[in-house]
Design a protein around this motif. Structure first.
Motif, PDB file in Angstrom:
ATOM      1  N   THR A 138     -57.928   2.328  86.009  1.00 15.65           N
ATOM      2  CA  THR A 138     -59.233   2.377  86.678  1.00 15.65           C
ATOM      3  C   THR A 138     -59.829   0.978  86.756  1.00 15.65           C
ATOM      4  OG1 THR A 138     -59.572   4.628  85.839  1.00 15.65           O
ATOM      5  CG2 THR A 138     -61.510   3.460  86.665  1.00 15.65           C
ATOM      6  N   TYR A 139     -59.727   0.212  85.674  1.00 14.97           N
ATOM      7  CA  TYR A 139     -60.176  -1.187  85.726  1.00 14.97           C
ATOM      8  C   TYR A 139     -59.337  -1.985  86.714  1.00 14.97           C
ATOM      9  CZ  TYR A 139     -63.629  -1.070  81.966  1.00 14.97           C
ATOM     10  OH  TYR A 139     -64.757  -0.819  81.220  1.00 14.97           O
ATOM     11  N   ARG A 140     -58.048  -1.717  86.752  1.00 17.34           N
ATOM     12  CA  ARG A 140     -57.167  -2.403  87.714  1.00 17.34           C
ATOM     13  C   ARG A 140     -57.626  -2.143  89.149  1.00 17.34           C
ATOM     14  NH1 ARG A 140     -51.784   0.662  88.363  1.00 17.34           N
ATOM     15  NH2 ARG A 140     -53.329   1.972  89.436  1.00 17.34           N
ATOM     16  N   ASP A 141     -57.914  -0.892  89.445  1.00 19.58           N
ATOM     17  CA  ASP A 141     -58.267  -0.527  90.811  1.00 19.58           C
ATOM     18  C   ASP A 141     -59.637  -1.040  91.228  1.00 19.58           C
ATOM     19  OD1 ASP A 141     -55.837   0.747  90.884  1.00 19.58           O
ATOM     20  OD2 ASP A 141     -56.662   2.756  90.543  1.00 19.58           O
ATOM     21  N   GLN A 142     -60.504  -1.311  90.266  1.00 17.84           N
ATOM     22  CA  GLN A 142     -61.849  -1.796  90.581  1.00 17.84           C
ATOM     23  C   GLN A 142     -62.035  -3.271  90.217  1.00 17.84           C
ATOM     24  OE1 GLN A 142     -65.157   0.801  89.567  1.00 17.84           O
ATOM     25  NE2 GLN A 142     -63.774   2.557  89.383  1.00 17.84           N
ATOM     26  N   LEU A 143     -60.920  -3.964  89.948  1.00 20.34           N
ATOM     27  CA  LEU A 143     -61.002  -5.354  89.497  1.00 20.34           C
ATOM     28  C   LEU A 143     -61.721  -6.243  90.506  1.00 20.34           C
ATOM     29  CD1 LEU A 143     -60.277  -7.435  87.333  1.00 20.34           C
ATOM     30  CD2 LEU A 143     -58.069  -7.741  88.474  1.00 20.34           C
ATOM     31  N   ALA A 144     -61.472  -6.052  91.792  1.00 18.66           N
ATOM     32  CA  ALA A 144     -62.114  -6.888  92.813  1.00 18.66           C
ATOM     33  C   ALA A 144     -63.633  -6.766  92.752  1.00 18.66           C
ATOM     34  CB  ALA A 144     -61.601  -6.514  94.197  1.00 18.66           C
ATOM     35  N   GLU A 145     -64.125  -5.579  92.443  1.00 17.39           N
ATOM     36  CA  GLU A 145     -65.570  -5.389  92.357  1.00 17.39           C
ATOM     37  C   GLU A 145     -66.152  -6.108  91.141  1.00 17.39           C
ATOM     38  OE1 GLU A 145     -66.937  -1.269  93.394  1.00 17.39           O
ATOM     39  OE2 GLU A 145     -64.771  -0.891  93.349  1.00 17.39           O
ATOM     40  N   PHE A 146     -65.443  -6.064  90.025  1.00 19.87           N
ATOM     41  CA  PHE A 146     -65.901  -6.798  88.843  1.00 19.87           C
ATOM     42  C   PHE A 146     -65.891  -8.303  89.119  1.00 19.87           C
ATOM     43  CE2 PHE A 146     -64.969  -2.790  86.719  1.00 19.87           C
ATOM     44  CZ  PHE A 146     -65.976  -2.722  85.763  1.00 19.87           C
ATOM     45  N   ALA A 186     -66.526   7.287  84.340  1.00 18.01           N
ATOM     46  CA  ALA A 186     -67.956   6.993  84.342  1.00 18.01           C
ATOM     47  C   ALA A 186     -68.260   5.735  83.533  1.00 18.01           C
ATOM     48  CB  ALA A 186     -68.740   8.180  83.777  1.00 18.01           C
ATOM     49  N   SER A 187     -67.509   5.489  82.461  1.00 18.02           N
ATOM     50  CA  SER A 187     -67.757   4.301  81.633  1.00 18.02           C
ATOM     51  C   SER A 187     -67.408   3.017  82.385  1.00 18.02           C
ATOM     52  CB  SER A 187     -66.952   4.378  80.327  1.00 18.02           C
ATOM     53  OG  SER A 187     -65.576   4.089  80.536  1.00 18.02           O
ATOM     54  N   VAL A 188     -66.354   3.064  83.213  1.00 12.98           N
ATOM     55  CA  VAL A 188     -66.003   1.890  84.018  1.00 12.98           C
ATOM     56  C   VAL A 188     -67.096   1.620  85.043  1.00 12.98           C
ATOM     57  CG1 VAL A 188     -64.319   0.926  85.633  1.00 12.98           C
ATOM     58  CG2 VAL A 188     -63.524   2.273  83.668  1.00 12.98           C
ATOM     59  N   SER A 189     -67.583   2.661  85.676  1.00 12.36           N
ATOM     60  CA  SER A 189     -68.682   2.496  86.637  1.00 12.36           C
ATOM     61  C   SER A 189     -69.933   1.968  85.946  1.00 12.36           C
ATOM     62  CB  SER A 189     -68.983   3.835  87.318  1.00 12.36           C
ATOM     63  OG  SER A 189     -67.872   4.279  88.069  1.00 12.36           O
ATOM     64  N   ALA A 190     -70.206   2.452  84.725  1.00 10.81           N
ATOM     65  CA  ALA A 190     -71.376   1.997  83.982  1.00 10.81           C
ATOM     66  C   ALA A 190     -71.244   0.531  83.590  1.00 10.81           C
ATOM     67  CB  ALA A 190     -71.575   2.857  82.744  1.00 10.81           C
ATOM     68  N   ALA A 191     -70.025   0.093  83.236  1.00 11.31           N
ATOM     69  CA  ALA A 191     -69.806  -1.318  82.900  1.00 11.31           C
ATOM     70  C   ALA A 191     -70.046  -2.202  84.116  1.00 11.31           C
ATOM     71  CB  ALA A 191     -68.399  -1.518  82.360  1.00 11.31           C
ATOM     72  N   LEU A 192     -69.580  -1.761  85.275  1.00 11.69           N
ATOM     73  CA  LEU A 192     -69.794  -2.519  86.506  1.00 11.69           C
ATOM     74  C   LEU A 192     -71.282  -2.586  86.843  1.00 11.69           C
ATOM     75  CD1 LEU A 192     -68.702  -4.030  88.967  1.00 11.69           C
ATOM     76  CD2 LEU A 192     -68.312  -1.797  90.057  1.00 11.69           C
ATOM     77  N   ALA A 193     -71.972  -1.475  86.684  1.00 11.52           N
ATOM     78  CA  ALA A 193     -73.423  -1.466  86.944  1.00 11.52           C
ATOM     79  C   ALA A 193     -74.160  -2.385  85.982  1.00 11.52           C
ATOM     80  CB  ALA A 193     -73.954  -0.037  86.829  1.00 11.52           C
ATOM     81  N   ALA A 194     -73.721  -2.427  84.716  1.00 15.31           N
ATOM     82  CA  ALA A 194     -74.360  -3.287  83.718  1.00 15.31           C
ATOM     83  C   ALA A 194     -74.182  -4.750  84.077  1.00 15.31           C
ATOM     84  CB  ALA A 194     -73.781  -3.010  82.331  1.00 15.31           C
TER      85      ALA A 194
END
Length: 291
Positions: A189-197, A278-286
């Motif tokens: 999940t972190y891999r797939d959203q890495l560009a956003e981070f 949800a925790s990955v999304s919350a980390a990105l939001a933070a």
């Protein structure tokens, strides 16, 4: 200095070790130096012990080779106390004591990779907000030591119990340990959203207590494009008093996520994690909110 009772059992390593660290203050000093407190006044303020007692215990630990006394100022001369390799060898002892306390004093003695929202263990982890991650180096999956906190504005450190490239590598009964399952899904999940981070100014770093070669095999199979760090020596776990559990003879980090800024200050903590996505999304939001 108070008289010490010599145990006199020259053939028992436990007795000989207690000659050095049998006093409870000594292990608390080791705990706090591992957390990044190196100066006399810092230790005295944190521990609340008398200056005389602290000076005696520091002298004992220096003489035993657990701490090294290093000057940090010349006029007047002032010293810091740093863990030696012998001292760092006590970190697994500290983590084992913490794990025992979490399970048998604060908990119910059950093996788990998570905790309850209202637990004292969760309260301890949440108290990391606003604290500083000490400077330390951990091996990455290639065996090269590096700082787990990146030079980017933020670092998302997600700690996970263990992930393997082959199903047979998991310890027996792994799926039955509460909170243990989901490490592959979390990493992917972190891999797939890495560009956003990355766009938000954050680096993503995974941390487990696995060997570097195990992490490398897993990262190659799942095509991870961010670093994995090995805390096999428990340096990060001891520095932040991260909760652990033990299975198959290995101490493992419980699943949690820390958002750390460039100055090494913990800005946000997610623990316990009950919904990985949800925790990955919350980390990105933070990260976005902090930026």
């Amino acid at each position: 200095m108070a008289q010490r009772t010599h145990l006199g059992d020259a053939d028992c390593s436990i007795a000989q070790a207690l000659e050095v660290v049998g006093d409870w203050w000594t292990l608390l000093i080791v705990r706090d130096t591992a957390r990044g407190l190196h100066r006399f006044d810092e230790l005295q303020r944190e521990l609340g012990m008398s200056r005389k007692v602290l000076a005696e215990r520091l002298k004992l630990l220096v003489e035993a080779g657990v701490l090294a006394r290093e000057p940090y100022r010349e006029r007047p001369v002032r010293h810091e106390y740093r863990l030696t390799p012998r001292g760092r060898g006590l970190l697994p002892v500290l983590i084992a004591l913490q794990d025992w306390g979490d399970n048998w004093i604060l908990g119910e003695g059950e093996m788990t990779a998570t905790t309850e929202e209202a637990s004292r263990e969760a309260e301890r982890v949440h108290a990391l907000r606003g604290t500083r991650v000490p400077e330390l180096l951990l091996p990455n999956r290639f065996g090269e030591v590096a700082d787990p906190v990146a030079q980017t504005p933020f670092t998302v450190l997600y700690c996970f119990p263990g992930a393997y490239a082959r199903a047979e590598s998991y310890p027996p009964g792994w799926a039955g340990i509460p909170g243990a399952k989901g490490c592959t899904f979390e990493s992917c999940t972190y891999r797939d959203q890495l560009a956003e981070f990355t766009a938000a100014g954050a680096s993503v770093h995974g941390v487990s207590t696995q060997r570097a070669d195990e992490q490398r095999e897993f990262a190659e199979q799942e095509r991870l494009r961010f670093p994995l760090f090995s805390d096999a020596d428990l340096a990060l776990a001891a520095a932040l008093r991260l909760p652990t559990f033990r299975v198959a003879g290995v101490t493992r980090l419980k699943r949690m996520t820390l958002v750390v800024d460039r100055e090494r200050i913990v800005r946000e903590v997610f623990y316990p994690i009950q919904d990985i996505e949800a925790s990955v999304s919350a980390a990105l939001a933070a990260v976005r909110d902090s930026a």
